[in-house]
Scaffold this motif. Structure first.
Motif, PDB file in Angstrom:
ATOM      1  N   LYS A 150     -16.497  28.968  31.918  1.00 25.69           N
ATOM      2  CA  LYS A 150     -16.673  29.913  30.815  1.00 25.69           C
ATOM      3  C   LYS A 150     -16.469  31.330  31.360  1.00 25.69           C
ATOM      4  CE  LYS A 150     -21.729  29.888  31.266  1.00 25.69           C
ATOM      5  NZ  LYS A 150     -23.006  29.636  30.608  1.00 25.69           N
ATOM      6  N   PRO A 151     -16.025  32.265  30.497  1.00 25.34           N
ATOM      7  CA  PRO A 151     -15.646  33.610  30.973  1.00 25.34           C
ATOM      8  C   PRO A 151     -16.683  34.288  31.860  1.00 25.34           C
ATOM      9  CG  PRO A 151     -15.011  33.352  28.684  1.00 25.34           C
ATOM     10  CD  PRO A 151     -15.747  32.095  29.068  1.00 25.34           C
ATOM     11  N   SER A 152     -17.974  34.140  31.536  1.00 22.98           N
ATOM     12  CA  SER A 152     -19.005  34.851  32.319  1.00 22.98           C
ATOM     13  C   SER A 152     -19.132  34.319  33.743  1.00 22.98           C
ATOM     14  CB  SER A 152     -20.360  34.763  31.610  1.00 22.98           C
ATOM     15  OG  SER A 152     -20.724  33.407  31.440  1.00 22.98           O
ATOM     16  N   ARG A 166      -5.697  37.024  26.410  1.00 25.24           N
ATOM     17  CA  ARG A 166      -4.668  36.617  27.383  1.00 25.24           C
ATOM     18  C   ARG A 166      -5.028  35.326  28.112  1.00 25.24           C
ATOM     19  NH1 ARG A 166      -0.690  36.255  28.914  1.00 25.24           N
ATOM     20  NH2 ARG A 166      -0.669  36.888  31.091  1.00 25.24           N
ATOM     21  N   ARG A 167      -6.317  35.042  28.189  1.00 26.86           N
ATOM     22  CA  ARG A 167      -6.821  33.984  29.053  1.00 26.86           C
ATOM     23  C   ARG A 167      -6.180  32.604  28.829  1.00 26.86           C
ATOM     24  NH1 ARG A 167     -11.525  33.278  32.090  1.00 26.86           N
ATOM     25  NH2 ARG A 167     -12.205  31.115  32.175  1.00 26.86           N
ATOM     26  N   MET A 182      -8.573  40.638  27.776  1.00 29.36           N
ATOM     27  CA  MET A 182      -8.494  39.586  28.796  1.00 29.36           C
ATOM     28  C   MET A 182      -8.746  38.216  28.171  1.00 29.36           C
ATOM     29  SD  MET A 182      -7.724  38.973  31.852  1.00 29.36           S
ATOM     30  CE  MET A 182      -7.827  37.621  33.008  1.00 29.36           C
ATOM     31  N   GLU A 183      -9.674  38.150  27.228  1.00 26.58           N
ATOM     32  CA  GLU A 183      -9.981  36.872  26.587  1.00 26.58           C
ATOM     33  C   GLU A 183      -8.818  36.382  25.718  1.00 26.58           C
ATOM     34  OE1 GLU A 183     -12.356  34.787  27.487  1.00 26.58           O
ATOM     35  OE2 GLU A 183     -12.568  36.415  28.927  1.00 26.58           O
ATOM     36  N   SER A 185     -16.236  32.858  35.379  1.00 23.66           N
ATOM     37  CA  SER A 185     -14.892  32.504  35.851  1.00 23.66           C
ATOM     38  C   SER A 185     -14.466  33.314  37.072  1.00 23.66           C
ATOM     39  CB  SER A 185     -13.873  32.676  34.726  1.00 23.66           C
ATOM     40  OG  SER A 185     -13.814  34.021  34.327  1.00 23.66           O
ATOM     41  N   ARG A 212     -12.347  43.665  27.900  1.00 23.55           N
ATOM     42  CA  ARG A 212     -12.806  42.266  27.946  1.00 23.55           C
ATOM     43  C   ARG A 212     -12.115  41.441  26.863  1.00 23.55           C
ATOM     44  NH1 ARG A 212     -17.897  44.729  28.994  1.00 23.55           N
ATOM     45  NH2 ARG A 212     -18.487  44.621  26.801  1.00 23.55           N
ATOM     46  N   GLU A 213     -12.036  42.013  25.671  1.00 24.01           N
ATOM     47  CA  GLU A 213     -11.416  41.290  24.553  1.00 24.01           C
ATOM     48  C   GLU A 213      -9.938  41.008  24.832  1.00 24.01           C
ATOM     49  OE1 GLU A 213     -12.298  43.873  21.300  1.00 24.01           O
ATOM     50  OE2 GLU A 213     -14.353  43.105  21.055  1.00 24.01           O
ATOM     51  N   HIS A 254     -19.709  40.730  32.964  1.00 25.76           N
ATOM     52  CA  HIS A 254     -18.930  41.264  31.848  1.00 25.76           C
ATOM     53  C   HIS A 254     -19.705  42.340  31.111  1.00 25.76           C
ATOM     54  CE1 HIS A 254     -15.499  38.395  31.811  1.00 25.76           C
ATOM     55  NE2 HIS A 254     -16.332  37.732  32.576  1.00 25.76           N
TER      56      HIS A 254
END
Length: 435
Positions: free
Chosen positions: A180-182, A105-106, A102-103, A184, A99-100, A200
Motif C-alpha cells: 500500500k502507498p504508505s 501514475r502508480r 504519484m498515486e 511502498s 502525492r495525488e 506521506h
C-alpha cells in the motif's frame, strides 16, 4: 488586445478581489490557465493578498506547482508577500497534489516495472565542481540497483545532498509496487540497523518548521536550460580526425559534446531583513566549514510580514503590459540572477540492454533522492540514438556529476529477501528527516 482582456474573466475577477464573481466562474473555468505573463489565477490571488480567492481556487484544484513566465510559482510569490497562513496553506496543498499525482501514475509505473525483465545495474557517480576547494570535498558513489517484478532496491553510500552538505553511510532504498502507498517506500540504514517508511504526511510541527525555513531563506529558482542544446560528435586524433568511440564498461559507445547547456539560477530576498541576511551568511559559512546543522527554535515562529505597499495597478494596465513584463503587484523584487555554462559529454550505446523509457520508470521511483531527480530530468531530453551509458550533468550551480552505467545484467536469481526489511532492524521514523 480587447479579446485577450475579455478572455481572462476569472483572472480579472481574482485581480479585482471579486469573490462572488470568482465563485460564479470557477466551476466552468480552467483554474490552471495562464495569462500573457504566465500567471494563473492563483498567482494573482497570492501576489495581491486576496485570501478568500486563494482558498476558493485551492478548493477547486488550482495547481500549486506551476511557474509563470519569470519562473516563479505561487508558493514563491507567497513567501515574498510574507503571510504565514497563506504560505502554510500553499505548502500543504503542494504536497497533497504531489502525492495525488504519484498515486495516479502508480498503476502505470507498477505495470511498466512488472513487464520489464529483472536485472542488476551499477551506476558510478563522480561529483565535481569548478570551485577548487569544493571539488576536493565532493563525494563519489557506486549505486547498485536490483529490480525484480515491481520491486526495486537501491544501495548507496550517499544519502542525499543539497548546497554543500551530504551524508555518507550504508543506505538501502526499497520500493515495493505491491505494498500500500504508505508502506511502498522504505529506507534502511544498514549501519544502525534501522528503517524508516517514507511518510506521506508531515506532522504539524514539521510543517511549521518548513514554513520558518522558507520565510527566512532566499527564494531560489534554478533550472537546467535545455532550449539551446545541440549535440555534435566528439572527435579524436590530432591530424586524422575521427569520431570518438570507446568502451564504457562492456558497451561500445559513441561520444557526443553537449553544446549550450546552462544552469540559470535566480535568488530573491525582498522578504528578508538585514538580520536574516547576516544569520544566513553565518549558517552557510558553518556548513562550508563542515560544522553541524541549524535548527529552528520551535517556540519562536516567524511572524507574517506587513503587506507590501504598492501603488494600485488596474487590470487594464496589468493585462496590456508587454508579455512577461507585468507591473509589480506584490513586494518590489530584489533578485540576483546568474547563468553558468557547462561543458558536457554524453556517451550513447546501441548495445545497452535497457531502453531510455525503462530507465525513466526506474528513476521515477527513486526521485526522492534529488540527484536522481536531476538525472531523470536530463534523460528526458531528446538525446542522440542509443542509451546514455556515460553523461555529465549539472546538479547544483557549482556542482556537476559524471554518471557511468558500468554494469548491467538481466538476472532471474535475485532473491525476494533483497526487497524486505530484515527482521533485526527496528523502525526509526526520524532517521531521515529530509526524505
Amino acid at each position: 488586445m480587447a479579446d485577450e482582456k475579455n478572455s481572462f474573466e476569472l483572472h480579472q475577477s481574482v485581480f479585482n478581489g471579486d469573490v462572488r464573481r470568482v465563485s460564479a466562474l470557477i466551476r466552468s473555468y480552467d483554474v490552471g490557465r495562464k495569462d500573457r505573463h504566465g500567471n494563473t489565477p492563483l498567482h494573482l490571488a497570492v501576489m495581491l493578498g486576496h485570501k478568500e480567492c486563494i482558498h476558493l481556487l485551492l478548493a477547486h484544484g488550482a495547481p500549486v506547482k506551476v511557474k509563470n513566465a519569470n519562473g516563479w510559482s505561487p508558493l514563491a510569490e507567497a513567501i515574498s508577500y510574507g503571510d504565514r497562513q497563506t504560505i502554510t496553506v500553499l505548502l500543504r496543498k503542494l504536497k497533497q497534489q504531489s502525492r495525488e499525482h504519484m498515486e495516479v501514475r502508480r498503476p502505470d509505473l507498477v505495470r511498466a516495472l512488472s513487464q520489464m525483465g529483472d536485472f542488476y545495474m551499477e551506476l558510478k557517480w563522480d561529483f565535481q565542481s569548478w570551485v577548487p576547494l569544493v571539488s576536493r570535498m565532493l563525494p563519489s558513489d557506486i549505486c547498485k540497483i536490483h529490480k525484480k517484478g515491481a520491486a526495486i532496491r537501491l544501495d548507496t553510500t550517499l544519502v542525499d545532498f543539497n548546497d554543500m552538505r551530504w551524508e555518507r553511510g550504508d543506505i538501502s532504498f526499497l520500493f515495493s509496487g505491491s505494498s500500500k502507498p504508505s508502506h511502498s517506500l522504505t529506507v534502511l540504514d544498514n549501519k544502525l540497523k534501522v528503517y524508516q517508511n517514507i511518510r506521506h504526511e508531515e506532522t504539524e510541527a514539521e510543517m511549521e518548521d518548513e514554513v520558518d525555513i522558507l520565510m527566512s531563506s532566499d527564494i531560489v529558482a534554478a533550472q537546467m536550460s535545455t532550449k539551446q542544446i545541440t549535440f555534435s560528435r566528439a572527435q579524436t586524433g590530432w591530424i586524422f580526425r575521427a569520431d570518438k568511440k570507446e568502451m564504457v564498461g562492456k558497451f561500445n559507445a559513441d561520444f557526443y559534446y553537449l553544446n549550450g547547456l546552462t544552469i540559470e539560477s535566480r535568488k530573491r530576498r525582498e522578504h528578508l531583513s538585514e538580520e536574516d541576511l547576516q544569520k544566513n551568511k553565518a549558517i552557510m559559512e558553518s556548513f562550508t566549514k563542515g560544522s553541524g546543522t541549524h535548527s529552528f527554535d520551535e517556540t519562536v515562529r516567524r511572524a507574517s510580514l506587513e503587506p507590501p505597499t504598492n501603488e494600485p495597478v488596474s487590470w487594464e494596465t496589468y493585462i496590456e503590459a508587454e508579455a512577461g513584463k507585468p507591473p509589480p503587484l506584490g513586494r518590489m523584487l530584489i533578485c540576483k540572477e546568474s547563468s553558468k555554462s557547462f561543458k558536457a559529454t554524453v556517451a550513447m550505446s546501441e548495445e545497452f540492454p535497457l531502453t531510455v523509457e525503462m530507465l525513466l520508470n526506474v528513476l521515477e521511483v527513486i526521485a526522492p533522492f534529488k540527484h536522481f531527480a536531476k538525472l531523470r530530468e536530463f534523460v528526458q531530453m531528446k538525446l542522440p540514438s542509443g542509451f546514455p551509458v556515460k553523461i555529465d550533468i549539472p546538479i547544483l550551480p557549482t556542482v556537476s556529476a559524471k554518471i557511468t552505467f558500468q554494469e548491467f545484467a538481466f538476472r532471474d536469481d535475485i532473491p525476494d529477501s533483497y526487497f524486505e526489511v530484515p527482521t533485526k532492524y527496528r523502525e526509526d521514523p526520524n532517521r531521515f528527516p529530509e526524505l
